[in-house]
Design an enzyme around this catalytic site. Structure first.
Site, PDB file in Angstrom:
ATOM      1  N   HIS A 191       0.759  -1.071  -0.078  1.00  0.00           N
ATOM      2  CA  HIS A 191      -0.011   0.045   0.180  1.00  0.00           C
ATOM      3  C   HIS A 191       0.940   1.425   0.052  1.00  0.00           C
ATOM      4  O   HIS A 191       0.716   2.413  -0.631  1.00  0.00           O
ATOM      5  CB  HIS A 191      -0.833  -0.061   1.228  1.00  0.00           C
ATOM      6  N   GLU A 433      -0.939 -13.841 -17.961  1.00  0.00           N
ATOM      7  CA  GLU A 433       0.297 -13.455 -17.170  1.00  0.00           C
ATOM      8  C   GLU A 433       1.095 -14.764 -16.806  1.00  0.00           C
ATOM      9  O   GLU A 433       1.784 -14.809 -15.838  1.00  0.00           O
ATOM     10  CB  GLU A 433      -0.194 -12.752 -16.050  1.00  0.00           C
ATOM     11  N   ASP A 457       3.596 -10.146 -13.949  1.00  0.00           N
ATOM     12  CA  ASP A 457       3.308 -11.694 -13.263  1.00  0.00           C
ATOM     13  C   ASP A 457       4.056 -12.627 -14.433  1.00  0.00           C
ATOM     14  O   ASP A 457       4.765 -13.750 -14.125  1.00  0.00           O
ATOM     15  CB  ASP A 457       1.915 -11.945 -13.000  1.00  0.00           C
ATOM     16  N   CYS A 504      -0.759  -4.073 -19.684  1.00  0.00           N
ATOM     17  CA  CYS A 504      -0.929  -3.290 -18.544  1.00  0.00           C
ATOM     18  C   CYS A 504       0.062  -3.520 -17.549  1.00  0.00           C
ATOM     19  O   CYS A 504       0.263  -3.241 -16.517  1.00  0.00           O
ATOM     20  CB  CYS A 504      -2.277  -3.452 -18.058  1.00  0.00           C
TER      21      CYS A 504
END
Lengths: 580, 106
Positions: A191, A433, A457, A504
């Site tokens: 975060h 991914e 990933d 992305c």
């Protein structure tokens, strides 16, 4: 001069004096006081508690404004603990009976509490030890008057150097004063990293023991472009970085002017530049940078930012907010990608041996269908406000895609029964991914309306490298020949099937890879808003035949070093040297 | 209704004292937000309120102590109130717990 290599979470360069935050190590000047001082110490304690409460209230309100009440509710608990009658009694006992100083009483009491949390069996409860530390630090700061920790009233620019940054601290940073951040630990998806990136503060994390090299007031460089932090830079480095910052400033002004220009190559090939967001309000930043849509709305942050998962309405409101900001532009909502390093704080959570290979992402959703359907209903309801697409993460076989679609149809039926409006023709796509998804891409494109390559990933699973592990992080690179060949395979499979293919992952926003991706035929780049202008700059300065030639060349190399150097040289020809 | 043995003998009027067994039903257990709801509600009553889990007994107005109970979903707790509004307090608190603190996923 000490140079440390870490993980860049926010680009940019900063030079300033260090402000070092001690981890837990507060020096407590006086442990015991004479008996006649006790009333004074009690008064000091009361004052520290009141001051902390005022501060928490401010923080809470600010956080509520930016991230909603759910996230802010964490601070209600902090305030509750500070007003806790039992805690107060424990502290006063130490003051009155043991003649402890207020600060020492706080330190002793909280140390005991930390031990109890560390001994808890339930990992989610045990994690609350971070809140306990947060509360203790706040109290001690008020008791000991550590002015250098007072981040909210800085008078000059500083670079924040810390072992780790608690989330509460990060949300309150004043970016006009805190010009850079360097931490010893931290993951790219924490975060903290996300908040730093959206604040746009240059930041490098995972620097191992950088705090040990720096004392407060010493000069520090944070180089988010090269993932470096430098303690006590020599004169040469200082000059070099100062001129780089100056040139970047000029470059940034030029990029500003690009915002309203189309993303189009010199020979007229239009490219879609989309934004990646974690929180709904970030959609505005994407628009401001000229994004043509949202290519990735990472919805899991609605879940992990909050002590309880948001209900259908809260989720609906979040999606609606982003969709409304974007108007009729496409918003691609990825269903929650929880697990691995992003956990929901549920009571039945058990640590896994290999979380990245474990119950994460779509697997987690298919195992928790009720929760998944709540999200799908919320997404469907939001569909009436604009143009959305739904994207499922980490799909490795067709069964998962079919099951996820089945859950979506169930959610549609639920809404139908309730007479709630939604759009029926929402495109449904998957993230590619894993090597498995690449190899099976031909099968997937028959059942998916679009695909999006998630390179973060894909790299991790192809190279078997955990980039948040600083011991192997340097092996993590998109320049690896295996990775670029996989990307090529996906783009051409999608092109043959005539479905949309986006990318992305982080490399979509890295200028270094723009020519390569363009040349491989990628037409949708989705990235953090801040990266859009620079990528657009490259697109606007090249022609497709040249980009194709660069891609062909890059595919011929045998090592990632060669690929990387070649792409760097080609990109430098298009951009000012300091930009690459 | 299982009750704490130490309180079974004193239920006669003037009843200043009530208790009830409850089970935590919300998915995430008694974590920060529900605790604050529980404590806020306890504070509205004059009665002394305690929460018992097994042999641990803690102050129902102390968020820290309640957090330390580590009451995950399925945990059985006994809510105990002593004072002028004991039964109202226990009723209200039991209702809050049973509602799953109005959280999703109950």
């Amino acid at each position: 001069m000490e140079i440390s290599k870490g993980i860049s979470v926010s680009p940019g360069i900063a030079i300033a004096e260090a402000l070092v935050l001690d981890a837990e190590d507060y020096r407590i000047p006086t442990r015991y006081v004479p008996a006649e001082e006790v009333p004074h110490e009690i008064e000091l304690l009361d004052r520290a508690i009141s001051a902390s409460l005022v501060e928490l209230k401010e923080k809470r309100d600010r956080l509520a404004k930016n991230y909603g009440n759910d996230t802010a509710a964490i601070f209600d608990f902090h305030a509750g603990v500070l007003q806790d009658p039992k805690l107060k009694k424990d502290l006063e006992e130490l003051l009155v009976e043991k003649l402890c100083s207020a600060a020492y009483a706080v330190s002793r009491t909280f140390l005991a509490l930390q031990r109890r949390f560390n001994n808890m069996r339930d990992p989610v409860f045990a994690q609350r030890v971070r809140d306990i530390q947060d509360i203790e630090k706040r109290l001690l700061r008020h008791l000991l008057g550590e002015e250098r920790e007072d981040l909210e009233h800085l008078t000059k620019s500083v670079i924040l150097v810390a072992h780790d940054l608690p989330p509460s601290l990060c949300a309150g940073l004043d970016k006009t004063k805190v010009v850079g951040v360097a931490t010893d630990v931290g993951g790219l998806t924490s975060h903290t990293a996300i908040v730093l990136r959206s604040l746009g503060i240059p930041a490098v994390i995972g620097l191992s023991d950088f705090t040990r090299n720096v004392s407060g007031g010493e000069l520090v460089v944070v180089d988010g472009r090269r993932s470096l932090a430098i303690a006590n830079p020599d004169l040469d480095s200082i000059r070099r970085y100062e001129s780089e910052i100056q040139r970047l400033g000029v470059f940034t002004v030029e990029l500003e002017e690009l915002k309203s220009l189309p993303a189009e190559t010199l020979d007229g090939q239009a490219i879609q530049l989309l934004g990646n967001i974690e929180f709904p309000h970030e959609a505005q930043g994407c628009l401001d940078q000229g994004a043509e849509g949202i290519g990735l709305f990472r919805t899991e942050y609605l879940f992990i930012g909050s002590p309880t998962p948001p209900d259908e309405n809260e989720q609906y409101e979040a999606y609606k907010t982003a969709i409304k900001i974007m108007g009729d532009r496409t918003v691609t909502i990825r269903t929650m990608d929880l697990g691995a390093d992003k956990y929901l704080k549920t009571s039945d959570w058990e640590p896994e041996r290999n979380p990245f290979l474990g119950l994460r992402s779509i697997r987690y959703c298919l195992r928790n269908l009720d929760m998944f359907k709540v999200q799908l209903r919320a997404i469907l309801r939001s569909s009436v406000h604009g143009n959305i697409r739904i994207m499922f993460p980490l799909i490795i076989n067709l069964m998962e895609l079919r099951q996820a679609k089945m859950a979506l149809y169930d959610a549609m039926e639920d809404l139908e029964e309730m007479g709630v409006e939604f759009k029926r023709d929402i495109p449904v796509g998957i993230m590619v991914e894993t090597p498995a998804a690449v190899i099976l891409c031909k099968e997937f494109v028959r059942e998916a309306d679009f695909i999006s390559i998630g390179t973060n990933d894909l790299i991790q699973y192809t190279l078997a490298v955990d980039r948040s592990n600083e011991k192997v992080a340097p092996l993590f690179t998109a320049s690896h020949p295996a990775v670029i060949r996989l990307i090529k395979q996906v783009i051409s499979t999608a092109a043959k099937a005539d479905i949309d293919c986006g990318l992305c992952g982080e490399i979509a926003g890295e200028p270094l890879y723009t020519l390569l991706l363009l040349g491989l035929g990628l037409q949708q780049f989705s990235m953090p808003a801040v990266d859009i202008p620079e990528v657009k700059q490259i697109i606007r300065s090249t022609r497709m035949p040249h980009a194709r030639k660069v891609a062909r060349e890059a595919l011929r190399f045998e090592t990632d070093r060669q690929v990387h150097n070649y792409l760097r040289d080609e990109t430098r020809k298009l951009l000012p040297p300091e930009a690459v | 209704m299982p009750e704490s043995p130490s309180f079974t003998e004193s239920t006669q009027p003037p009843s200043s004292h009530a208790s009830r067994a409850v089970t935590i039903v919300n998915e995430h257990g008694l974590h920060a937000r529900p605790i604050m709801q529980l404590v806020d509600l306890s504070n509205r009553f004059q009665s002394r309120i305690t929460v018992r889990k097994g042999e641990q007994i803690v102050d129902g107005k102390s968020p820290m102590e309640i957090m330390l109970l580590e009451a995950v979903r399925g945990t059985e707790l006994v809510l105990i109130a002593e004072g002028p509004d004991a039964s109202e307090a226990v009723n209200a608190l039991a209702k809050l717990v049973a509602s799953g603190f109005n959280e999703e996923g109950v």
